[in-house]
Design an enzyme around this catalytic site. Sequence first.
Site, PDB file in Angstrom:
ATOM      1  N   GLU A  39       0.842  -1.201   0.000  1.00  0.00           N
ATOM      2  CA  GLU A  39       0.000   0.000   0.000  1.00  0.00           C
ATOM      3  C   GLU A  39       0.871   1.243   0.000  1.00  0.00           C
ATOM      4  OE1 GLU A  39      -3.723   1.923   2.556  1.00  0.00           O
ATOM      5  OE2 GLU A  39      -2.247   0.695   3.603  1.00  0.00           O
ATOM      6  N   LYS A 111      -9.815   1.891  -2.536  1.00  0.00           N
ATOM      7  CA  LYS A 111     -10.062   1.442  -1.156  1.00  0.00           C
ATOM      8  C   LYS A 111     -11.492   1.779  -0.727  1.00  0.00           C
ATOM      9  CE  LYS A 111      -7.605   1.652   3.305  1.00  0.00           C
ATOM     10  NZ  LYS A 111      -6.398   2.231   3.934  1.00  0.00           N
ATOM     11  N   CYS A 152      -5.654  -2.708   2.816  1.00  0.00           N
ATOM     12  CA  CYS A 152      -5.436  -2.460   4.239  1.00  0.00           C
ATOM     13  C   CYS A 152      -6.715  -2.590   5.079  1.00  0.00           C
ATOM     14  CB  CYS A 152      -4.777  -1.096   4.428  1.00  0.00           C
ATOM     15  SG  CYS A 152      -3.952  -0.891   6.036  1.00  0.00           S
TER      16      CYS A 152
END
Length: 275
Positions: A39, A111, A152
């Site tokens: 990331e 995301k 994440c």
Amino acid sequence: KVALCQLHVTADKEQNLRTARKAIEDAAAAGAKLVVLPEMFNCPYSNDSFPTYAEDIEGGASGSVAALSAAAAAARVTLVAGSIPERCQGKLYNTCCVFDSSGKLLAKHRKVHLFDIDIPGKITFKESLTLSPGPGPTVVDTEAGRLGIGICYDIRFPELAQIYAARGCQVLIYPGAFNMTTGPVHWELLAKARAVDNQVFVLTCSPARNPDSSYQAWGHSTALGPFAEVLATTEHSPATVFAELDYAQLDERRAAMPLRQQKRHDLYLLLDKTA
């Protein structure tokens, strides 16, 4: 064979891209066909950095995407290119690009769940101060299999992983930069949970820990099998983690423990609103 490239990230974008390109080359030379980056591998992980380093992918003005495409093609690998800050129509996103072995951009995952936490005395971070959430799940068919992409904080939400499993994903891939508070207790735990709940392979890829950074990443990039077994992992320094994924194990595990057939859909149901 997969490679998880745990990279040292600096404030120098061009240096970060060179580091990534070298890692991709070395992984391919070692036989990897699927390569994963961390990331925010091209910039420091901070709200101050995201607007400064952001690139317009859809407008074709992304030097990082051009470099990644060229690297994937040169190495002849499927590349899940961690994430970079993306600028699009006045908004910023935390975006993962997936390339095939010819360098073609197959998919983008923005995301979905933004990292907004406040643990008193430990860590406070709010991605929503600069970033916008993505529109939904990302399933991509590649030469390396059907992949479900998360970034994440996305790993904390089992529903997203369940959607990927229901759509036939063989591997869930989470580039992520967990911190020194949640990383030691949750990073491997969550990856194992997503693997065993859905009987799929799970790959996590973190930046290496940088003592000079304001945000300290946990590291410990890890490959897990469908029985939540750790196939390969590392500590916090720069490294590449290699693992062999045998997709026949998916059928074996599901036959031995047929969770999908045993679900009580008369009692509960996963609703995929994006299908």
